[in-house]
Every structure is written in C-alpha cells, then in structure tokens.
Design a protein around this motif. Sequence first.
Motif, PDB file in Angstrom:
ATOM      1  N   HIS A 237       8.991 -32.839 -12.179  1.00  0.00           N
ATOM      2  CA  HIS A 237       7.827 -33.266 -12.782  1.00  0.00           C
ATOM      3  C   HIS A 237       6.895 -33.926 -11.800  1.00  0.00           C
ATOM      4  O   HIS A 237       5.747 -33.773 -12.016  1.00  0.00           O
TER       5      HIS A 237
ATOM      6  N   ASP B  70      14.619 -43.567  -7.704  1.00  0.00           N
ATOM      7  CA  ASP B  70      15.566 -42.987  -8.144  1.00  0.00           C
ATOM      8  C   ASP B  70      16.800 -43.804  -7.465  1.00  0.00           C
ATOM      9  O   ASP B  70      16.590 -44.075  -6.345  1.00  0.00           O
TER      10      ASP B  70
ATOM     11  N   TYR C  23      15.711 -47.744 -11.908  1.00  0.00           N
ATOM     12  CA  TYR C  23      14.107 -47.888 -12.122  1.00  0.00           C
ATOM     13  C   TYR C  23      13.991 -49.081 -12.896  1.00  0.00           C
ATOM     14  O   TYR C  23      12.622 -49.750 -12.728  1.00  0.00           O
TER      15      TYR C  23
ATOM     16  N   ASP D  58      12.734 -39.420 -17.292  1.00  0.00           N
ATOM     17  CA  ASP D  58      13.186 -38.326 -17.781  1.00  0.00           C
ATOM     18  C   ASP D  58      14.903 -38.607 -17.476  1.00  0.00           C
ATOM     19  O   ASP D  58      15.167 -38.518 -16.381  1.00  0.00           O
TER      20      ASP D  58
ATOM     21  N   GLN E 170      23.286 -33.382  -9.537  1.00  0.00           N
ATOM     22  CA  GLN E 170      24.253 -34.316  -9.782  1.00  0.00           C
ATOM     23  C   GLN E 170      25.570 -33.501 -10.283  1.00  0.00           C
ATOM     24  O   GLN E 170      26.671 -33.632 -10.049  1.00  0.00           O
TER      25      GLN E 170
HETATM   26  C1  SAM Z   1      17.184 -35.487 -15.467  1.00  0.00           C
HETATM   27  S1  SAM Z   1      17.146 -36.263 -13.942  1.00  0.00           S
HETATM   28  C2  SAM Z   1      15.285 -36.210 -13.406  1.00  0.00           C
HETATM   29  C3  SAM Z   1      14.872 -34.903 -12.896  1.00  0.00           C
HETATM   30  C4  SAM Z   1      13.369 -34.871 -12.500  1.00  0.00           C
HETATM   31  N1  SAM Z   1      12.456 -35.372 -13.461  1.00  0.00           N
HETATM   32  C5  SAM Z   1      13.108 -33.295 -11.920  1.00  0.00           C
HETATM   33  O1  SAM Z   1      12.159 -32.943 -12.425  1.00  0.00           O
HETATM   34  O2  SAM Z   1      13.692 -33.076 -11.175  1.00  0.00           O
HETATM   35  C6  SAM Z   1      17.200 -37.894 -13.858  1.00  0.00           C
HETATM   36  C7  SAM Z   1      17.461 -38.650 -12.617  1.00  0.00           C
HETATM   37  O3  SAM Z   1      17.220 -39.873 -12.753  1.00  0.00           O
HETATM   38  C8  SAM Z   1      18.059 -40.676 -12.047  1.00  0.00           C
HETATM   39  N2  SAM Z   1      18.467 -42.043 -12.802  1.00  0.00           N
HETATM   40  C9  SAM Z   1      19.107 -41.983 -14.085  1.00  0.00           C
HETATM   41  N3  SAM Z   1      19.128 -43.094 -14.204  1.00  0.00           N
HETATM   42  C10 SAM Z   1      18.538 -44.110 -13.330  1.00  0.00           C
HETATM   43  C11 SAM Z   1      18.297 -45.312 -13.286  1.00  0.00           C
HETATM   44  N4  SAM Z   1      18.873 -46.342 -14.052  1.00  0.00           N
HETATM   45  N5  SAM Z   1      17.542 -45.829 -11.904  1.00  0.00           N
HETATM   46  C12 SAM Z   1      17.160 -44.878 -11.298  1.00  0.00           C
HETATM   47  N6  SAM Z   1      17.470 -43.750 -11.292  1.00  0.00           N
HETATM   48  C13 SAM Z   1      17.957 -43.124 -12.622  1.00  0.00           C
HETATM   49  C14 SAM Z   1      19.221 -39.823 -11.746  1.00  0.00           C
HETATM   50  O4  SAM Z   1      19.743 -40.069 -10.357  1.00  0.00           O
HETATM   51  C15 SAM Z   1      18.752 -38.567 -11.709  1.00  0.00           C
HETATM   52  O5  SAM Z   1      18.224 -37.919 -10.319  1.00  0.00           O
END
Ligand code: SAM
Length: 318
Positions: A35, A53, A80, A100, A107
């Motif tokens: 994104h 992230d 986040y 997202d 992962q």
């Molecule tokens: C669905 S993936 C995002 C993919 C991204 N939008 C893309 O297009 O490549 C979700 C990401 O959010 C991160 N994530 C999930 N919860 C999080 C949090 N509370 N704080 C920071 N990062 C987080 C995960 O480590 C993961 O890399």
Amino acid sequence: MTRTHVPVLAGELIDLTQPAPGETAVDCTFGAGGHARLVAERIGPTGTLVCIDRDPAAEEHFEELAREVACETRFLRMDYADGLELLNEEELQADVVYLDLGVSSMQVDARERGFSYSYDAPLDMRMDPSQELDAREIVNSWDERQLAQLFRRYGEDPNARRIAREIVKRREAAPITTTGELVAAIEGALPAAVRRRFGGGHPAKRVFQAVRIAVNTELDSLDRALPLAWEVLRDNGRFAAISFHSLEDRRVKRFLAELARGCICPPDFPVCVCGHEPEAELLTGRAVAPTPGEVADNPRAKSGRLRAARKLGGEDRG
Ligand SMILES: C[S@@+](CC[C@H](N)C(=O)[O-])C[C@H]1O[C@@H](n2cnc3c(N)ncnc32)[C@H](O)[C@@H]1O
C-alpha cells in the motif's frame, strides 16, 4: 527475503483516501509496503510518508522502498499505537492515515516464526521478536478456562472447551513447544466426525488465529490506536482501516460511527439541545469487501473489509 505480500483492497484504499501530491501519509502497518508504494507514487517528491511496523523484517522492506520512491520517508519500528502517540507528540499533521491489520504473508510464510499450522516450527507467533510473551508461554501457562475463553472469543471456535481440555492434558506430560504439537493436540481433541465437518478449512485455523491475536495484543493496540490515528489527521484528512477479523471490523465501525454522529441528545428529547456536531464523514456505508476477482487471485484477501472516513473541519461546518 521471504516471499512478499500482495496488498489487499489496494485500489479501493487509494480511491477512498485520495492521497495527493505534497501530502503527508502515515502507513501504520507497513509489512512489505504494497500500500505504501502506491501512496508514495500519489504524494510524489514533495510528499512525506511515515511508515510504522513492529516487525524488523518489515524494516528491511522499508529500506528497499525508501531507495526507490521520490517522497520523503521515515520508519518507526514499534507498535503502531506507540508510533501514533509519538507523531501526535511531534504535532505531525497527516492528510492520510491507514491501517492494514493482521499478519503479512511474509510472517505466515516464514516457517520458523511459528505463525502457520502448515509447518512444524517452534511455537512463537511474535510480530516483534524482542517481545517476551510468545505462543509457547500462552499455550503452556494459561489455565484451561482462559484457553477456552481465548479460543472462543478470538477464534470463534465452537470446540474451544474440548481443545483447551486436550491441551492441558497433553502439557501435563510434556510442554507443547512446537506448532506441530499444538496441531496434534487440536486434532486429538476432535472426534473424526467433527474433524470431517471442517471441509476445506484446517481444524487448527481458529485456534492459531486466537493465539496470534493474544500474543501480539492485537485488539488492545487497535483500541489504543484508533483515537490517536484520528488525532494525527488534519481537517479534511482521510482515515482508512482494513480488517480481517470481525472483532477488528466491529471496533473500527463503532469508532467511526461515533465520530460521524451529530446530535447526541437522548432519543426522547423533542428538539436537539446538545449542539453536537459530527467530526467525521463516512466514506464507506457498508464495509468494502474484495471483489471475487481479487479473492481468486489472492485467497488471503477473502476476509478483508475496508472502512474509511474523512475528518470534518471548519470549512465543513461553515
Ligand atoms: C497485513 S500486514 C500489512 C501489509 C502491507 N499493507 C503491505 O501491503 O505489504 C500487517 C503488518 O502490520 C504489522 N503490525 C500488526 N500489528 C501491529 C502493531 N500493533 N504495531 C505495529 N505493526 C503491526 C505486522 O507486523 C505486519 O507487517
């Protein structure tokens, strides 16, 4: 680097949030930057993209993206919610903020990280590998009632109690330390007739999802982050969130609905006396789901649901 992640509902996210040249955007869940790359193209060389992230593997992808895009970029490796708090302290004013949620394909596909029931690996599931709490700790130390509640609440697993009982029985003999052992306990808890009912789905899917959500305190982070994401937006800023779990989507939906509410007088008041004005214009009535074409190309998109809103400002209020 492990196989990359295909961004879900990407065109829809761009259409709804309309990143424009020179704007500032915050990607709260950078992942592989699918994104983020599209947003970077839209905001162009005069724009600024802040990416967050908690996974160090995402930072590697960020470094690649930062070399390739023209806008100013910055990466915050942290939860986040903490990242958004920091940006608010810095008084950043963002035009676009989006999340997202959930895990990335990198992962899930990195066998050794223990997110997947398809590979035998240590029971881990931490997005941030420096965090203490991991899946092994939860599976081996939570009592039977806590485990059953976890599988029911976060996994919506109808066999939650049976599975929790079996896990506790097995771990009395020896701790459950691998994903394979957890899968075996789940399968062992289910009589063959129940297992057949899963059809194409894997009987461990719901439990793995529940444990992952608990390990990474995913719902707590979301609850903390939503008001902080809204705060960091300037007037006319656009917010979007893509959820993959009904518990996430419900939180986003309620949060935005509350902001979009006008009058908050009790329903039996004949006229409005509160003078309360909405803070948000909903850009999505119902949540936006991926098209059948997107799901065919990327089955992991299937449960994605996108909601978006615009922050109303002085101009809207006249
Ligand atoms: C669905 S993936 C995002 C993919 C991204 N939008 C893309 O297009 O490549 C979700 C990401 O959010 C991160 N994530 C999930 N919860 C999080 C949090 N509370 N704080 C920071 N990062 C987080 C995960 O480590 C993961 O890399």
